[in-house]
Scaffold this motif. Structure first.
Motif, PDB file in Angstrom:
ATOM      1  N   GLY A 137      33.501-103.992  85.940  1.00 37.76           N
ATOM      2  CA  GLY A 137      33.382-105.090  84.998  1.00 37.76           C
ATOM      3  C   GLY A 137      34.748-105.700  84.705  1.00 37.76           C
ATOM      4  O   GLY A 137      35.719-105.518  85.433  1.00 37.76           O
ATOM      5  N   ASP A 138      34.832-106.445  83.616  1.00 40.07           N
ATOM      6  CA  ASP A 138      36.116-107.045  83.221  1.00 40.07           C
ATOM      7  C   ASP A 138      36.785-106.105  82.225  1.00 40.07           C
ATOM      8  O   ASP A 138      36.775-106.338  81.010  1.00 40.07           O
ATOM      9  CB  ASP A 138      35.881-108.427  82.617  1.00 40.07           C
ATOM     10  N   GLU A 139      37.377-105.039  82.740  1.00 37.32           N
ATOM     11  CA  GLU A 139      37.983-104.037  81.873  1.00 37.32           C
ATOM     12  C   GLU A 139      39.224-104.587  81.181  1.00 37.32           C
ATOM     13  O   GLU A 139      39.555-104.163  80.071  1.00 37.32           O
ATOM     14  CB  GLU A 139      38.339-102.782  82.684  1.00 37.32           C
ATOM     15  N   THR A 140      39.922-105.530  81.834  1.00 40.91           N
ATOM     16  CA  THR A 140      41.087-106.146  81.188  1.00 40.91           C
ATOM     17  C   THR A 140      40.672-106.826  79.895  1.00 40.91           C
ATOM     18  O   THR A 140      41.287-106.629  78.836  1.00 40.91           O
ATOM     19  CB  THR A 140      41.745-107.165  82.134  1.00 40.91           C
ATOM     20  N   GLU A 141      39.632-107.625  79.971  1.00 42.63           N
ATOM     21  CA  GLU A 141      39.128-108.303  78.777  1.00 42.63           C
ATOM     22  C   GLU A 141      38.618-107.297  77.748  1.00 42.63           C
ATOM     23  O   GLU A 141      38.859-107.457  76.542  1.00 42.63           O
ATOM     24  CB  GLU A 141      38.018-109.275  79.182  1.00 42.63           C
ATOM     25  N   ALA A 142      37.952-106.249  78.204  1.00 40.20           N
ATOM     26  CA  ALA A 142      37.406-105.245  77.282  1.00 40.20           C
ATOM     27  C   ALA A 142      38.520-104.516  76.531  1.00 40.20           C
ATOM     28  O   ALA A 142      38.420-104.296  75.318  1.00 40.20           O
ATOM     29  CB  ALA A 142      36.542-104.254  78.056  1.00 40.20           C
ATOM     30  N   GLN A 143      39.588-104.146  77.253  1.00 41.52           N
ATOM     31  CA  GLN A 143      40.695-103.457  76.586  1.00 41.52           C
ATOM     32  C   GLN A 143      41.383-104.386  75.588  1.00 41.52           C
ATOM     33  O   GLN A 143      41.783-103.958  74.503  1.00 41.52           O
ATOM     34  CB  GLN A 143      41.693-102.930  77.617  1.00 41.52           C
TER      35      GLN A 143
END
Length: 441
Positions: free
Chosen positions: A423-429
């Motif tokens: 997924g978009d882990e950058t956005e999630a973090q």
């Protein structure tokens, strides 16, 4: 014998510019070619093809040898279908060897009235060939296509080369990386055309090792306004949860004042939309920002950077020039955004002016970056116009952030997020960090 058969097969599949006149490019399609590009009225060309196929025409003429000149391809009129990509090239050959080539990629829909390409032709040239082709389906129609000598001698390549290396010696940030004999090591022959010389200059720029210096030939320079229009993308806003705003800041090419205003305004409008929605923190996404002109980016983001030092250009002698910030219409309606938490999202595609924006947020209170290291061209270029209209884009400065850190290579994020995450882990973090900042205030 087998070797001759293989060689014959290879030769049968490559372009044959030593043959004068018309040849087809790609498989048969719906096409027509009437009159000659050497006639007063010029040629009319129509091509249409199916998706996934390349189709078009090539037309070659024999040059007057032992003469240094230019040939001009002019499209009197025409159009490109929507969603079609047309390639136009003009090439000078010495037998099978390419000496100089200029190319134009045109994305439809487009109007081609009075478009020109110019190629320098050295005394060694035997043929000049024009190729027009369409790929991706659709087609094009061209009227009044002429290919004629300009009656103008090509600029001396050696003179052009010496002009360029003098500028490189005087201004290049990484001039110390060049070998002692750099002025002569890549110098082209006396009868080199500007096109051949630009390739020689490119070798010097490559040896600088900055990864950012380059050469723009006059034809490519003339096509930039059309490219800027085609490449324009406004900023994009969305809301991440109840309290987090997100703005994607793409790259921006050129200096067109109308496009600059539209681009900067799109960023400001995103910040206004978030403010109306009651967001209390921001994610600034620079992962697809491949650079261009940094000033419209700063202007749009001004409310988040208000009354703050943005950064500096640092020359090779250590002197500096401060970055400025401008505002857009409606920016004064946004208050206190400079104190809001900001997460900056980066990737390996974040380059040049995109990296300048990363640097401007570096050291800002309540700010953290997430993603992968940037492209590594956190440097400033200056343009120098040579006598034939070529522009030398030369890296002359490094970026310096408000903490006085001098950048140049890839900018490391505060929190690195790998490529293999789901997924978009950058956005999630970034969202998790922003949420914690909001709760702590």
């Amino acid at each position: 014998m087998a070797l001759l058969l293989v060689l014959g097969r290879i030769l049968s599949t490559v372009p044959k510019p030593w043959r004068e006149g018309i040849r087809n490019v790609g498989p048969a399609c719906t096409q027509s070619f009437s009159r000659s590009p050497q006639s007063p009225a010029g040629a009319d060309i129509k091509v249409a093809t199916d998706p996934g196929k390349v189709c078009g025409y090539a037309y070659a003429i024999r040059t007057a040898q032992n003469e240094s000149t230019q040939y001009v391809l002019t499209l009197g009129g025409g159009n490109v279908d929507a969603k079609s990509t047309v390639l136009v090239s003009l090439t000078a050959y010495d037998g099978l060897r390419k000496l100089d080539r200029v190319r134009r990629r045109i994305q439809g829909p487009a109007n081609l009235e009075n478009m020109q390409l110019v190629v320098d032709v050295s005394p060694r040239a035997t043929l000049v060939e024009v190729v027009t082709s369409v790929r991706g389906g659709g087609g094009y129609a061209l009227q009044g296509v002429t290919l004629l000598p300009a009656g103008k001698a090509a600029t001396s390549g050696v003179t052009l080369y010496r002009e360029a290396v003098d500028l490189i010696a005087a201004h290049a940030l990484n001039v110390a990386n060049l070998p002692p004999d750099f002025r002569t090591r890549w110098q082209p022959p006396e009868d080199a055309t500007p096109g051949e010389t630009r390739r020689a200059i490119g070798q010097v720029l490559k040896a600088l090792g900055d990864g950012h210096s380059f050469v723009l030939d006059p034809d490519r320079l003339a096509s930039l306004p059309r490219q800027e229009q085609a490449a324009f993308k406004p900023a994009r806003f969305k809301q991440l949860g109840a309290n987090i705003g997100y703005v994607e800041v793409p790259g921006f090419l050129g200096n067109d004042p109308v496009l600059r205003q539209r681009y900067s305004a799109s960023i400001t409008e995103a910040l206004q939309a978030g403010t109306r929605a009651g967001v209390r923190s921001w994610a600034v996404d620079l992962r697809s920002n491949t650079g261009g002109n940094m000033w419209p980016m700063f202007a749009g983001l001004e409310p988040l950077l208000r009354n703050q030092a943005l950064g500096w250009f640092q020359r090779r002698d250590g002197s500096r020039r401060a970055w400025r910030n401008e505002t857009t219409d409606g920016a004064d309606e946004l208050q206190d955004l400079a104190r809001m938490p900001v997460a900056v999202l980066t990737s390996g595609r974040t380059a040049s002016s995109g990296e300048a924006v990363v640097v401007a947020f570096r050291g800002r209170p309540h700010t953290r970056s997430f993603g992968t290291p940037t492209a590594g061209v956190a440097t400033g270029n200056a343009g120098y116009r040579l006598q034939d209209g070529t522009v030398l884009q030369l890296t002359t400065t490094s970026f310096v952030d408000r903490t006085q850190h001098v950048h140049g290579g890839p900018i490391q994020p505060d929190e690195r997020v790998g490529f293999l995450t789901s997924g978009d882990e950058t956005e999630a973090q970034a969202m998790r960090w922003l949420g914690a900042q909001i709760n702590a205030r």
